[in-house]
Design a protein around this motif. Sequence first.
Motif, PDB file in Angstrom:
ATOM      1  N   ALA A   1       0.839  -1.200   0.000  1.00 12.80           N
ATOM      2  CA  ALA A   1       0.000   0.000   0.000  1.00 12.80           C
ATOM      3  C   ALA A   1       0.873   1.250   0.000  1.00 12.80           C
ATOM      4  CB  ALA A   1      -0.919  -0.005   1.223  1.00 12.80           C
ATOM      5  N   PRO A   2       0.412   2.331  -0.635  1.00 19.77           N
ATOM      6  CA  PRO A   2       1.199   3.562  -0.653  1.00 19.77           C
ATOM      7  C   PRO A   2       1.163   4.288   0.676  1.00 19.77           C
ATOM      8  CG  PRO A   2      -0.898   3.914  -1.746  1.00 19.77           C
ATOM      9  CD  PRO A   2      -0.841   2.440  -1.395  1.00 19.77           C
ATOM     10  N   TYR A   3       2.132   5.186   0.872  1.00 21.91           N
ATOM     11  CA  TYR A   3       2.185   6.106   2.003  1.00 21.91           C
ATOM     12  C   TYR A   3       2.231   5.381   3.345  1.00 21.91           C
ATOM     13  CZ  TYR A   3       2.034  11.013   3.338  1.00 21.91           C
ATOM     14  OH  TYR A   3       2.380  12.264   3.770  1.00 21.91           O
ATOM     15  N   ASP A   4       2.941   4.269   3.378  1.00 21.31           N
ATOM     16  CA  ASP A   4       3.116   3.489   4.607  1.00 21.31           C
ATOM     17  C   ASP A   4       1.788   3.000   5.183  1.00 21.31           C
ATOM     18  OD1 ASP A   4       5.833   3.735   4.475  1.00 21.31           O
ATOM     19  OD2 ASP A   4       5.977   5.362   5.914  1.00 21.31           O
ATOM     20  N   ALA A   5       0.754   2.941   4.369  1.00 15.72           N
ATOM     21  CA  ALA A   5      -0.525   2.420   4.855  1.00 15.72           C
ATOM     22  C   ALA A   5      -0.426   0.909   5.040  1.00 15.72           C
ATOM     23  CB  ALA A   5      -1.646   2.764   3.868  1.00 15.72           C
ATOM     24  N   ALA A   6      -1.224   0.388   5.958  1.00 16.63           N
ATOM     25  CA  ALA A   6      -1.244  -1.049   6.191  1.00 16.63           C
ATOM     26  C   ALA A   6      -2.130  -1.775   5.183  1.00 16.63           C
ATOM     27  CB  ALA A   6      -1.732  -1.343   7.610  1.00 16.63           C
ATOM     28  N   ALA A   7      -3.067  -1.059   4.586  1.00 15.09           N
ATOM     29  CA  ALA A   7      -3.987  -1.675   3.625  1.00 15.09           C
ATOM     30  C   ALA A   7      -4.453  -0.612   2.639  1.00 15.09           C
ATOM     31  CB  ALA A   7      -5.184  -2.296   4.346  1.00 15.09           C
ATOM     32  N   ALA A   8      -4.856  -1.081   1.457  1.00 10.65           N
ATOM     33  CA  ALA A   8      -5.324  -0.158   0.421  1.00 10.65           C
ATOM     34  C   ALA A   8      -6.362  -0.846  -0.443  1.00 10.65           C
ATOM     35  CB  ALA A   8      -4.163   0.335  -0.446  1.00 10.65           C
ATOM     36  N   ARG A   9      -7.263  -0.049  -0.992  1.00 13.04           N
ATOM     37  CA  ARG A   9      -8.284  -0.542  -1.925  1.00 13.04           C
ATOM     38  C   ARG A   9      -8.456   0.472  -3.043  1.00 13.04           C
ATOM     39  NH1 ARG A   9     -14.609   0.445  -1.693  1.00 13.04           N
ATOM     40  NH2 ARG A   9     -15.344  -1.043  -3.251  1.00 13.04           N
ATOM     41  N   LEU A  10      -8.308   0.010  -4.267  1.00 13.88           N
ATOM     42  CA  LEU A  10      -8.553   0.848  -5.438  1.00 13.88           C
ATOM     43  C   LEU A  10      -9.795   0.319  -6.131  1.00 13.88           C
ATOM     44  CD1 LEU A  10      -7.744   3.083  -7.401  1.00 13.88           C
ATOM     45  CD2 LEU A  10      -6.264   1.436  -8.570  1.00 13.88           C
ATOM     46  N   ALA A  11     -10.821   1.160  -6.239  1.00 11.41           N
ATOM     47  CA  ALA A  11     -12.101   0.759  -6.834  1.00 11.41           C
ATOM     48  C   ALA A  11     -12.494   1.757  -7.909  1.00 11.41           C
ATOM     49  CB  ALA A  11     -13.193   0.683  -5.766  1.00 11.41           C
ATOM     50  N   LEU A  12     -13.080   1.231  -8.991  1.00 10.94           N
ATOM     51  CA  LEU A  12     -13.538   2.069 -10.095  1.00 10.94           C
ATOM     52  C   LEU A  12     -15.026   1.878 -10.312  1.00 10.94           C
ATOM     53  CD1 LEU A  12     -10.658   1.615 -12.702  1.00 10.94           C
ATOM     54  CD2 LEU A  12     -10.896   3.331 -10.899  1.00 10.94           C
ATOM     55  N   VAL A  13     -15.619   2.847 -10.974  1.00 10.24           N
ATOM     56  CA  VAL A  13     -17.062   2.810 -11.237  1.00 10.24           C
ATOM     57  C   VAL A  13     -17.377   1.670 -12.190  1.00 10.24           C
ATOM     58  CG1 VAL A  13     -18.950   4.062 -12.333  1.00 10.24           C
ATOM     59  CG2 VAL A  13     -17.397   5.247 -10.786  1.00 10.24           C
ATOM     60  N   ASP A  14     -18.433   0.932 -11.872  1.00  6.40           N
ATOM     61  CA  ASP A  14     -18.944  -0.112 -12.758  1.00  6.40           C
ATOM     62  C   ASP A  14     -19.730   0.569 -13.885  1.00  6.40           C
ATOM     63  OD1 ASP A  14     -20.278  -2.171 -14.024  1.00  6.40           O
ATOM     64  OD2 ASP A  14     -20.733  -3.243 -12.184  1.00  6.40           O
ATOM     65  N   ASP A  15     -19.242   0.417 -15.119  1.00  7.22           N
ATOM     66  CA  ASP A  15     -19.898   1.092 -16.252  1.00  7.22           C
ATOM     67  C   ASP A  15     -21.360   0.704 -16.377  1.00  7.22           C
ATOM     68  OD1 ASP A  15     -17.615   2.424 -16.885  1.00  7.22           O
ATOM     69  OD2 ASP A  15     -16.951   0.989 -18.398  1.00  7.22           O
ATOM     70  N   GLN A  16     -21.685  -0.531 -16.026  1.00  2.76           N
ATOM     71  CA  GLN A  16     -23.065  -0.982 -16.139  1.00  2.76           C
ATOM     72  C   GLN A  16     -23.936  -0.482 -14.982  1.00  2.76           C
ATOM     73  OE1 GLN A  16     -24.065  -2.675 -18.827  1.00  2.76           O
ATOM     74  NE2 GLN A  16     -21.972  -2.470 -19.621  1.00  2.76           N
ATOM     75  N   HIS A  17     -23.278  -0.145 -13.848  1.00  2.00           N
ATOM     76  CA  HIS A  17     -24.003   0.330 -12.667  1.00  2.00           C
ATOM     77  C   HIS A  17     -23.231   1.507 -12.084  1.00  2.00           C
ATOM     78  CE1 HIS A  17     -26.665  -3.189 -12.663  1.00  2.00           C
ATOM     79  NE2 HIS A  17     -25.586  -3.867 -13.024  1.00  2.00           N
ATOM     80  N   PRO A  18     -23.418   2.698 -12.610  1.00  4.52           N
ATOM     81  CA  PRO A  18     -22.606   3.849 -12.217  1.00  4.52           C
ATOM     82  C   PRO A  18     -22.678   4.201 -10.741  1.00  4.52           C
ATOM     83  CG  PRO A  18     -23.831   4.301 -14.239  1.00  4.52           C
ATOM     84  CD  PRO A  18     -24.363   3.013 -13.686  1.00  4.52           C
ATOM     85  N   ASP A  19     -23.669   3.688 -10.019  1.00  3.87           N
ATOM     86  CA  ASP A  19     -23.765   4.001  -8.600  1.00  3.87           C
ATOM     87  C   ASP A  19     -22.971   3.027  -7.740  1.00  3.87           C
ATOM     88  OD1 ASP A  19     -25.392   1.892  -9.282  1.00  3.87           O
ATOM     89  OD2 ASP A  19     -26.941   2.370  -7.796  1.00  3.87           O
ATOM     90  N   ALA A  20     -22.263   2.087  -8.340  1.00  4.06           N
ATOM     91  CA  ALA A  20     -21.497   1.091  -7.587  1.00  4.06           C
ATOM     92  C   ALA A  20     -20.035   1.127  -8.015  1.00  4.06           C
ATOM     93  CB  ALA A  20     -22.066  -0.311  -7.795  1.00  4.06           C
ATOM     94  N   LEU A  21     -19.160   0.786  -7.078  1.00  2.42           N
ATOM     95  CA  LEU A  21     -17.735   0.694  -7.363  1.00  2.42           C
ATOM     96  C   LEU A  21     -17.308  -0.770  -7.357  1.00  2.42           C
ATOM     97  CD1 LEU A  21     -16.275   3.552  -5.117  1.00  2.42           C
ATOM     98  CD2 LEU A  21     -17.050   3.674  -7.485  1.00  2.42           C
TER      99      LEU A  21
END
Length: 799
Positions: free
Chosen positions: A414-434
Amino acid sequence: MSKAGPSGLGAEPSDPMPSQGPLMTVLRAFAAAPADEETPRLAISQAVAALHAAGGVVALVHGDRVEPLASQGFTWLQQAACGPLRVGDLSLPLTRAATTGEPVWLASRAEAERQFPRLLELVSRDERACAVVPLRAAGALLGVLGISWDEPHEFSASDRELLLALADICALHLRHWRFDVGVDTGEGAPRGAPGATPEGASAAQLPPSAVALAPLVQALTGSDSIEDLARAIAEQGAAAVGAAFSNIAVLEPGAAGGTARLYHLSSLVPQVAERYQTISVDGSTPLGAAMSGRGEVWLGDLTQIGAQFPALLADTAAAGLAATASLALVGRGGQVIGALGLGWESPQAFPAAQRDELRAVAQLVADALVRAQLLATERAALERSERLHRILTALVASASLSEVTSAVLVDGTAPYDAAAARLALVDDQHPDALVTIAAVGMPDELESVWRPAPGAAPSPLSDARLSVSTVYLPSLTDRVVPDPDARAALARAGLRCWIGLPLRSGSRTLGALVLAFSEEDALGPTDLTALSDLGAALSEAISRAVERDSDHDLAVLVQRSLLAEPLPELSGLQVSARYLPADARYGIGGDWYDAIPLTDGRTLLMIGDVAGHDASAAVAMGQIRAAARALAPTHGPARLLEGLDRFVTATSAQAMVTVAAVLLHPRAGSLTYSLAGHPPPLLRRPGSPATPLDRVDPPLGVLVATRAQHTVKLAPGSTLVLYTDGLIERRGESIDAGLQRLAAVVDDSPAATADHLCASLLNRCLRNVPRRDDTAVICAVMQPTGARVQRSRTSPPPG
């Protein structure tokens, strides 16, 4: 060869202890001199001589005043500028050091003019350098020591070590002169009056032998890390006070309940050392008791140890010790930062003089620990800044989403000495969900935090919140995270500080980056600004990668057009499918799937993989899928694969084609399948673990005369998963390991719709894994008789 640099400090390169000579000279001078009214003048004269300086001043802090006691080499104007001054004034070096308790280093007149313009109004504008260091002893700031040079001076590490060591020694002797000899400093009762001497002090006793302390002071001053400091204490601390053993406990910041890490002498019995790697800050051990409020714990013999700490008696005896002393280490603001432990092989009476000596050593250790911790913090901040700079540089050069992910989660960290990280993107089929496309250290149960169930209290870290604005949770109190379920899930992860950064391009929402830290309040204002910069750079890189992937996206659209149209409603079944293309740099592939309704409520599910990552693979895939749909109404699974075998041999140049054909007959409660070199489907019956349907024949194109098919029972509530090898294959790992992982994910997934199961499989099996191959998956759930049939769907995540 000269022994000095421009300032006259330093030593020949062969000298293993560069400042030992000047330091020993000062220590011997103090050891030989009486503690009387000449002590302040002796302190400044020895410091000026040892540092080859032009002049200097020693000043004591009296309440809110800073008053000079003695100076050397100063003009009357310079003496007048030294005070009296007021604590809290940050415009002068002396008062800044007295106010903050931190050293001031000014290498030149230009630097002094930049930081302290008022100083140059009071003294000569000649080119000069100066340093001011605090004088601390027995947990208190006594005053400051100022040294000046007539020439610019770059303070090397050895220069600073020598000056700090001199300050420690001067502070010890000034404290003895001030508190024990009877000097009236104007702070109420004269020193020497009844009640003025600190408890346990003896006016007849000198501080610890200066010469005996020299090796310890030198070792502590040269320690720039906690590990180095612990080693110095273990090697020199005991010898300085005539003990046989010493160790140090250092409080772990942010640790739940209060714990401290122990650093032992390497010669300690290994079995004992292993049991005491960390201790609780409570009364269960002498060091813990010293840190939790007692301050000092004196145990003169094994009888006292057994009476107060019976659980430690055997280990103390095993270490060969008969008496121990534990003293709290006090840092800034009177806060306890650790404890010093000492041990003797024979019983000790601990008279007042010996206790004073041990307190003096403990204060030296505390001051050194504060410096080591500050240096470690500065070094960590610098390293974190450098790593962040490398991430930002890599993001600028990123040309695809895969490269963006690799830039942010370097080597799976994980960046910045973080213990955990999550990268999420918008679901093109459901723009209200990542959709989580990469994660490190995030437990699966946090999915309920990202996407709360309908009607549940919204979490501050829900996808809906993350995609709108920055969310910072410095701790997990009920005020910060009101929902108890979300708070409990976050706490179980062992992560106490969270930040969510929205990723946006103009008005368009791209996704979110979530970072988590082990300690509470892990981020300050500077950190939040740096992470905001990271979020902006990441947003720009993602937006740019999407545009640069347009050619790849076009190929994916062509490939998807060759896949099945939206899946039909099927009798007694829920069916859902996903297709996830490979990363842009790996090309397009030939994975395909289909669901074909037949007579009598039967359904044929098919999935296949045409080898290759180019347009020809996609075209061949479309041809094979069309041929399969033509054969399906009149051919069972085995005969269908035999027909495809002939078709592939006659019309396709592809070297490898694998297919799985599964015929579901819910009314008859049966499943019939045939496999042509394809990974085995997984069948999970109610109450049983997922098992593979693993009787596999060779791939298509081998011209197998007769292919086998197999029939198994199919109960209501059963779940079937068909997939391509992109879901289970990982570089450097066997196929069996991937299959076992998939089966575990299927078993762990709660009873849900086929659509939820599809999404869960892709999310958990492909998280933080480079997509070198495209992936297709079909999930089918047998519904109980009479249950309402839900429309099946095909909904690929962002590609």
